[in-house]
Scaffold this motif. Structure first.
Motif, PDB file in Angstrom:
ATOM      1  N   ALA A 440       0.833  -1.210   0.000  1.00  0.00           N
ATOM      2  CA  ALA A 440       0.000   0.000   0.000  1.00  0.00           C
ATOM      3  C   ALA A 440       0.861   1.251   0.000  1.00  0.00           C
ATOM      4  O   ALA A 440       0.570   2.233  -0.688  1.00  0.00           O
ATOM      5  N   ALA A 441       1.931   1.225   0.790  1.00  0.00           N
ATOM      6  CA  ALA A 441       2.809   2.400   0.870  1.00  0.00           C
ATOM      7  C   ALA A 441       3.571   2.624  -0.428  1.00  0.00           C
ATOM      8  O   ALA A 441       3.906   3.760  -0.784  1.00  0.00           O
ATOM      9  N   ASP A 442       3.842   1.509  -1.135  1.00  0.00           N
ATOM     10  CA  ASP A 442       4.651   1.615  -2.349  1.00  0.00           C
ATOM     11  C   ASP A 442       3.830   1.901  -3.597  1.00  0.00           C
ATOM     12  O   ASP A 442       4.387   2.163  -4.661  1.00  0.00           O
ATOM     13  N   SER A 443       2.512   1.842  -3.501  1.00  0.00           N
ATOM     14  CA  SER A 443       1.691   1.940  -4.707  1.00  0.00           C
ATOM     15  C   SER A 443       1.946   3.236  -5.469  1.00  0.00           C
ATOM     16  O   SER A 443       2.132   3.232  -6.685  1.00  0.00           O
ATOM     17  N   ASP A 444       1.963   4.353  -4.766  1.00  0.00           N
ATOM     18  CA  ASP A 444       2.235   5.636  -5.421  1.00  0.00           C
ATOM     19  C   ASP A 444       3.722   5.789  -5.717  1.00  0.00           C
ATOM     20  O   ASP A 444       4.115   6.326  -6.752  1.00  0.00           O
ATOM     21  N   ALA A 445       4.548   5.319  -4.784  1.00  0.00           N
ATOM     22  CA  ALA A 445       6.003   5.466  -4.949  1.00  0.00           C
ATOM     23  C   ALA A 445       6.487   4.691  -6.168  1.00  0.00           C
ATOM     24  O   ALA A 445       7.405   5.131  -6.868  1.00  0.00           O
ATOM     25  N   ASP A 446       5.866   3.544  -6.464  1.00  0.00           N
ATOM     26  CA  ASP A 446       6.293   2.743  -7.606  1.00  0.00           C
ATOM     27  C   ASP A 446       6.141   3.529  -8.909  1.00  0.00           C
ATOM     28  O   ASP A 446       7.036   3.536  -9.759  1.00  0.00           O
ATOM     29  N   GLY A 447       5.007   4.200  -9.042  1.00  0.00           N
ATOM     30  CA  GLY A 447       4.774   4.978 -10.248  1.00  0.00           C
ATOM     31  C   GLY A 447       5.798   6.083 -10.418  1.00  0.00           C
ATOM     32  O   GLY A 447       6.258   6.351 -11.532  1.00  0.00           O
ATOM     33  N   LYS A 448       6.190   6.716  -9.313  1.00  0.00           N
ATOM     34  CA  LYS A 448       7.177   7.799  -9.382  1.00  0.00           C
ATOM     35  C   LYS A 448       8.546   7.269  -9.780  1.00  0.00           C
ATOM     36  O   LYS A 448       9.279   7.900 -10.536  1.00  0.00           O
ATOM     37  N   VAL A 449       8.909   6.092  -9.251  1.00  0.00           N
ATOM     38  CA  VAL A 449      10.202   5.504  -9.600  1.00  0.00           C
ATOM     39  C   VAL A 449      10.260   5.191 -11.085  1.00  0.00           C
ATOM     40  O   VAL A 449      11.235   5.512 -11.788  1.00  0.00           O
ATOM     41  N   ILE A 450       9.194   4.574 -11.598  1.00  0.00           N
ATOM     42  CA  ILE A 450       9.186   4.176 -13.008  1.00  0.00           C
ATOM     43  C   ILE A 450       9.152   5.388 -13.924  1.00  0.00           C
ATOM     44  O   ILE A 450       9.785   5.410 -14.995  1.00  0.00           O
ATOM     45  N   ALA A 451       8.431   6.430 -13.516  1.00  0.00           N
ATOM     46  CA  ALA A 451       8.286   7.619 -14.363  1.00  0.00           C
ATOM     47  C   ALA A 451       9.625   8.288 -14.652  1.00  0.00           C
ATOM     48  O   ALA A 451       9.765   9.004 -15.653  1.00  0.00           O
ATOM     49  N   ASN A 452      10.605   8.062 -13.815  1.00  0.00           N
ATOM     50  CA  ASN A 452      11.928   8.649 -14.035  1.00  0.00           C
ATOM     51  C   ASN A 452      12.654   7.999 -15.214  1.00  0.00           C
ATOM     52  O   ASN A 452      13.625   8.557 -15.728  1.00  0.00           O
ATOM     53  N   PHE A 453      12.190   6.806 -15.635  1.00  0.00           N
ATOM     54  CA  PHE A 453      12.923   6.062 -16.662  1.00  0.00           C
ATOM     55  C   PHE A 453      12.055   5.613 -17.843  1.00  0.00           C
ATOM     56  O   PHE A 453      12.571   5.368 -18.929  1.00  0.00           O
ATOM     57  N   VAL A 454      10.744   5.482 -17.633  1.00  0.00           N
ATOM     58  CA  VAL A 454       9.848   4.957 -18.667  1.00  0.00           C
ATOM     59  C   VAL A 454       8.726   5.963 -18.920  1.00  0.00           C
ATOM     60  O   VAL A 454       8.075   6.407 -17.968  1.00  0.00           O
ATOM     61  N   ASP A 455       8.512   6.334 -20.168  1.00  0.00           N
ATOM     62  CA  ASP A 455       7.491   7.343 -20.486  1.00  0.00           C
ATOM     63  C   ASP A 455       6.280   6.752 -21.205  1.00  0.00           C
ATOM     64  O   ASP A 455       5.541   7.460 -21.888  1.00  0.00           O
ATOM     65  N   VAL A 456       6.075   5.441 -21.077  1.00  0.00           N
ATOM     66  CA  VAL A 456       4.905   4.801 -21.679  1.00  0.00           C
ATOM     67  C   VAL A 456       4.023   4.242 -20.574  1.00  0.00           C
ATOM     68  O   VAL A 456       4.476   4.008 -19.449  1.00  0.00           O
TER      69      VAL A 456
END
Length: 519
Positions: A440-456
């Protein structure tokens, strides 16, 4: 080897003022200790006494060569003058330790002279043992003779005491937990050495929950034991200092500033006078407060809010930070001059997931702490203990809250343990609880981590998996190490264990390469 003795002329004692006993003369009469050369330092106004003593020694110990050295002192009780002249004497002497054994006769001369002899011997500027002589005792006809060698390496008992004390200080800093992690133990050894010898600021870095506050408390206790501080430990969480209340909380406030009763306060810096100020989460402190804090640390003085006169407060600083202060300084969010002042001694505490070999000891520690808090005896069933430690040490268990998560989990298990025994079912339930909370804590954080490297846009299924892979890569020193962690379970079932190649292929699905993630 020849025995050489250096010493001052005793302007009173060598006249025989103490019952006829003359220390320098008696030194040349000691059974079993031959003085081959005696070098006597004296002031020219005592030349008659020096030459008379030389003649007496020639009669009782003709084998002793006596060399007289003029060393005039304006004030033989001036430490600076005496030390400087003895230091210059030692620098130009030309010691030959292969052929001669050197000694310093401490009995004669002023107390300042004796102190300077000791300092020069202890620092090996003069490679000599110390000699102390005394008048005859009782019916004895010869005086006493004591030889003191300052080479502590020859005294096993003394060295063992030093080693034991060092271990005790290390145990204090580790909270009595028998840790095995080499990185952490080396860090504690360095902290013990620095905290015991230096008053400079100490910066503790590490993820939230790695024990920065606890270590700061123990560093303070060590400094208190070593008498490096006398005052108290004042702790402040800089993340709570917001808006207009930050400056008066830190620096104090005069009533005249508001005119209202009850508004005057001393401030945390004033309370830390003579002690230690622990600034936790210093990366959350505002830039204005950082500037004022820097001046207070360097000058030991500052102006309380609303005051025209400075307050003096001298304290030692320990700072804690979760974020990278260098990166914050580069982004203009942390003052570079304050960082330069704080990071003379920087220690980064390893995360719990990087210390799997310490989990057994920390489990015992947390059980004991929970028992004291609850007032009951608690233990694990064997299968429950095995299951818990397998989970705790698994490469996939990241412990995002570090020791806070670990400690909280043990307290819950102990509190709910039926008849004081923690069961396998309890452990399975606690593991599910932790994993659910972490997801639950990582749900939003995961998206932020990926957004730094993947734009799809990715499928929801792929998001947590890819985010975990990216985090693991960023924490690992090589792609092979990251692969071993990510494929820790499935690799055991494969004939080929080229983890690095599997990881490259996985990253390629998302258009990623290893260098992009760690650059």
């Amino acid at each position: 080897m020849r025995n050489v003795v250096l010493g001052f002329l005793g302007t009173q004692l060598d006249r025989g003022k103490r019952g006829g006993w003359k220390p320098t003369l008696s030194l040349c009469q000691v059974d079993g200790f031959t003085v081959d050369r005696l070098e006597l330092l004296y002031d020219k106004k005592f030349s008659r006494i020096a030459n008379g003593l030389k003649a007496e020694i020639a009669l009782i110990s003709p084998e002793t060569e006596v060399i007289l050295h003029h060393m005039d002192m304006d004030d033989p009780w001036d430490l600076e003058e005496v030390y400087a002249k003895l230091f210059d004497f030692a620098q130009t002497y030309g010691f030959d330790e292969d052929r001669e054994r050197y000694h310093i006769h401490l009995t004669t001369g002023t107390h300042i002279g004796q102190i300077c002899w000791f300092l020069l011997s202890e620092s090996r500027h003069i490679p000599a043992a110390l000699i102390q002589t005394g008048p005859p005792r009782g019916e004895a006809t010869t005086g006493t003779f004591d030889l003191i060698d300052l080479d502590l390496g020859r005294y096993d008992a003394i060295q063992q005491r030093f080693d034991q004390q060092t271990r005790e200080y290390g145990d204090l800093l580790k909270g009595g937990i028998e840790t095995k992690n080499a990185t952490y133990n080396n860090l504690i050894d360095r902290v013990e050495q620095v905290a015991g010898l230096s008053d400079a600021p100490i910066l503790l870095l590490g993820e939230s929950g790695t024990g920065k506050s606890e270590l700061a408390q123990r560093i303070y206790e060590l400094k208190l034991q070593r008498r490096r501080v006398k005052g108290r430990l004042v702790q402040v969480n800089c993340a709570t200092l917001r808006g207009g209340g930050a400056i008066p909380t830190l620096f104090g406030q005069r009533r005249s500033y508001t005119g209202q009763a009850g508004t005057e306060r001393a401030g945390l810096l004033r309370e830390a006078d003579g002690g230690v100020l622990f600034l936790d989460e210093i990366d959350e402190l505002g830039l204005e407060e950082q500037a004022l804090l820097l001046h207070a640390i360097e000058a030991g003085r500052y102006y309380p809010l609303g005051s025209d006169s400075e307050v003096t407060s001298r304290f030692q600083v320990i700072a804690g930070a979760t974020n990278d202060l260098t990166a914050l300084a580069a982004a203009g969010k942390f003052r570079l001059d304050l960082l330069s002042r704080l990071n003379l001694w920087t220690f980064r505490l390893p995360a719990l997931r990087d210390r799997p070999e310490d989990l057994d000891a920390n489990l015992r520690y947390e059980l004991t702490r929970a028992e004291k808090a609850l007032g009951i005896r608690v233990g694990f069933n064997a299968d429950a203990s095995d299951a818990w430690l397998r989970f705790a040490k698994a490469p996939t268990t990241l412990w995002p809250g570090n020791f806070r998560d670990f400690s909280g989990a043990i307290l819950r298990l102990c509190t709910l343990a039926p008849r004081g025994r923690i069961t396998r079912a309890q452990v399975d339930e606690e593991i599910s609880t932790l994993q659910r909370r972490w997801r639950a804590a990582d749900s939003d954080a995961d998206g932020k981590v990926i957004a730094n490297f993947v734009d799809v846009t990715l499928d929801p299924f792929d998001i947590p998996q890819l985010a975990n892979v990216i985090r693991t890569c960023q924490r690992s020193s090589s792609i092979s190490e990251a692969g071993r962690i990510i494929f820790a379970v499935s690799r055991e079932e494969r004939a080929s264990r080229n983890d690095a190649d599997r990881l490259r292929k996985y990253l390629a699905r998302f258009g990623l390469v290893w260098a992009d993630l760690v650059g």
